[in-house]
Design a protein around this motif. Structure first.
Motif, PDB file in Angstrom:
ATOM      1  N   GLN A   1      -5.386   1.477  -8.256  1.00  0.00           N
ATOM      2  CA  GLN A   1      -6.265   1.995  -7.221  1.00  0.00           C
ATOM      3  C   GLN A   1      -7.235   0.904  -6.814  1.00  0.00           C
ATOM      4  OE1 GLN A   1      -8.578   5.443  -8.318  1.00  0.00           O
ATOM      5  NE2 GLN A   1      -8.760   6.121  -6.197  1.00  0.00           N
TER       6      GLN A   1
ATOM      7  N   TRP B   1      -9.982   8.727   3.325  1.00  0.00           N
ATOM      8  CA  TRP B   1      -8.836   7.830   3.252  1.00  0.00           C
ATOM      9  C   TRP B   1      -9.166   6.362   3.350  1.00  0.00           C
ATOM     10  CZ3 TRP B   1      -7.474   4.531   7.158  1.00  0.00           C
ATOM     11  CH2 TRP B   1      -8.074   4.756   8.401  1.00  0.00           C
ATOM     12  N   TRP B   2     -10.268   6.011   3.958  1.00  0.00           N
ATOM     13  CA  TRP B   2     -10.512   4.584   4.164  1.00  0.00           C
ATOM     14  C   TRP B   2     -11.294   3.928   3.031  1.00  0.00           C
ATOM     15  CZ3 TRP B   2     -15.539   2.662   4.781  1.00  0.00           C
ATOM     16  CH2 TRP B   2     -16.536   3.614   5.042  1.00  0.00           C
TER      17      TRP B   2
ATOM     18  N   THR C   1     -10.555   4.218  -0.460  1.00  0.00           N
ATOM     19  CA  THR C   1      -9.672   3.792  -1.551  1.00  0.00           C
ATOM     20  C   THR C   1      -8.225   3.825  -1.093  1.00  0.00           C
ATOM     21  OG1 THR C   1      -9.443   6.026  -2.450  1.00  0.00           O
ATOM     22  CG2 THR C   1     -11.217   4.652  -3.358  1.00  0.00           C
ATOM     23  N   ILE C   2      -7.423   2.959  -1.697  1.00  0.00           N
ATOM     24  CA  ILE C   2      -5.982   2.941  -1.475  1.00  0.00           C
ATOM     25  C   ILE C   2      -5.302   2.748  -2.818  1.00  0.00           C
ATOM     26  CG2 ILE C   2      -6.114   2.034   0.868  1.00  0.00           C
ATOM     27  CD1 ILE C   2      -5.464  -0.737  -0.285  1.00  0.00           C
ATOM     28  N   GLN C   3      -3.992   2.981  -2.864  1.00  0.00           N
ATOM     29  CA  GLN C   3      -3.200   2.699  -4.050  1.00  0.00           C
ATOM     30  C   GLN C   3      -2.118   1.694  -3.698  1.00  0.00           C
ATOM     31  OE1 GLN C   3      -1.788   5.958  -6.418  1.00  0.00           O
ATOM     32  NE2 GLN C   3      -3.670   7.153  -6.188  1.00  0.00           N
TER      33      GLN C   3
ATOM     34  N   ASN D   1     -14.836   2.235   9.620  1.00  0.00           N
ATOM     35  CA  ASN D   1     -14.510   1.387   8.476  1.00  0.00           C
ATOM     36  C   ASN D   1     -14.330  -0.071   8.852  1.00  0.00           C
ATOM     37  OD1 ASN D   1     -12.157   1.572   9.883  1.00  0.00           O
ATOM     38  ND2 ASN D   1     -10.859   2.092   8.144  1.00  0.00           N
TER      39      ASN D   1
ATOM     40  N   VAL E   1       0.857  -1.180   0.000  1.00  0.00           N
ATOM     41  CA  VAL E   1       0.000   0.000   0.000  1.00  0.00           C
ATOM     42  C   VAL E   1       0.894   1.231   0.000  1.00  0.00           C
ATOM     43  CG1 VAL E   1      -1.765   1.279   1.252  1.00  0.00           C
ATOM     44  CG2 VAL E   1      -1.829  -1.223   1.212  1.00  0.00           C
TER      45      VAL E   1
ATOM     46  N   ARG F   1      -3.177   6.547   0.243  1.00  0.00           N
ATOM     47  CA  ARG F   1      -4.590   6.485   0.589  1.00  0.00           C
ATOM     48  C   ARG F   1      -5.272   7.735   0.070  1.00  0.00           C
ATOM     49  NH1 ARG F   1      -5.610   2.696   4.752  1.00  0.00           N
ATOM     50  NH2 ARG F   1      -3.711   1.865   5.679  1.00  0.00           N
ATOM     51  N   ASP F   2      -6.579   7.645  -0.123  1.00  0.00           N
ATOM     52  CA  ASP F   2      -7.346   8.788  -0.593  1.00  0.00           C
ATOM     53  C   ASP F   2      -7.338   9.871   0.480  1.00  0.00           C
ATOM     54  OD1 ASP F   2      -9.101  10.588  -1.612  1.00  0.00           O
ATOM     55  OD2 ASP F   2     -10.794   9.230  -1.810  1.00  0.00           O
TER      56      ASP F   2
END
Length: 267
Positions: free
Chosen positions: A163, A124-125, A127-129, A196, A116, A119-120
């Motif tokens: 993503q 932030w919870w 989506t992640i990249q 989340n 990871v 994060r957005d």
């Protein structure tokens, strides 16, 4: 009177000298040895006082040098602490990787490990990249999971990054199966923006009799998530729409707050 005493003392000294000179040689040597032993401590004290300043000069450092040495030792101590923390982190990372690889060998799927990397920032919870893209075999709409359970699916894929949309986002719906005698199936969706670690399992049968602690897995329906990926556990349930449906709150297995590495399930 004073002169008379002076003469008497002088006479006594002369008499003592004459007596000493008239003594045999052996007796004279013993007398000299006795007198020298009386004055020996004074000679030793004189020599020690003469040698003391160089010793002090060699053993006592200036205050500036002492402070500099203290600073150097403190800096060395801090560097050693940092090295110890780094060594502990590396050891923990190696242990996690060994456990993850052992888990991978037990799974029936082809999995790609990814880190990871972002994060957005706005939410932030959801989506992640990750640092794996289509050059690594990643495509859109592939399941993403950890050793604990399902995380989400890939949506946008670049050469070296992708993503991932997470469970709990309104755009990430999952068909889920409850491990109960009736094998009830529902749709896993968002439970709210504040927490989340939970999701809502909706559109269950109105006759479903769910209990806290029952496990939830992917059902395999929908064509994205294969059957049997752990999702979470039932927390509680209630009937909605006048008893037509049942909704349940699910505690997700994956810890979304501490995602560091994930597995992409390759086609």
């Amino acid at each position: 009177m004073f002169r008379k005493k002076h003469y008497i003392a002088l006479g006594a000294v002369l008499l003592a000298a004459v007596l000493i000179l008239s003594l045999p040689t052996r007796a004279t040597s013993r007398l000299k040895l006795a007198f020298s032993s009386l004055f020996l401590p004074l000679f030793g004290l004189s020599n020690g006082a003469r040698e003391l300043p160089p010793a002090l000069a060699n053993s006592v450092l200036p205050r500036r040098e002492l402070l500099h040495e203290i600073d150097r030792l403190e800096q060395t101590n801090q560097e050693l602490k940092v090295l110890q923390l780094q060594a502990n982190a590396v050891a923990k990372e190696n242990e996690q990787l060994r456990a993850a690889l052992a888990w991978q060998r037990q799974q029936p799927w082809k999995l790609k490990l990814a880190n990871v990397i972002a994060r957005d920032p706005a939410n932030w919870w959801r989506t992640i990249q990750i640092d794996a893209g289509f050059l690594d075999g990643v495509r859109a709409n592939l399941p993403v999971l950890t050793t604990d359970g399902l995380v989400g699916r890939t949506i946008a894929v670049e050469p070296h990054r992708s993503q991932v949309i997470l469970i709990g986002d309104p755009n990430c719906r999952v068909s889920a199966l409850v491990d109960d005698p009736a094998r009830d199936i529902g749709i896993l969706s968002a439970s709210g923006p504040l927490d989340n670690s939970f999701a809502q399992l909706t559109y269950l049968s109105g006759n479903a009799t769910l209990k806290a602690g029952q496990k939830v897995f992917t059902s395999g329906e929908g064509g994205v998530f294969p059957k049997g990926i752990p999702v979470g556990q039932i927390v509680d349930a209630q009937q909605v729409d006048f008893g037509l449906y049942t909704e349940a709150r699910v505690k997700l297995s994956a810890d979304f707050g501490s995602l560091e590495r994930v597995w992409v399930l390759l086609p």
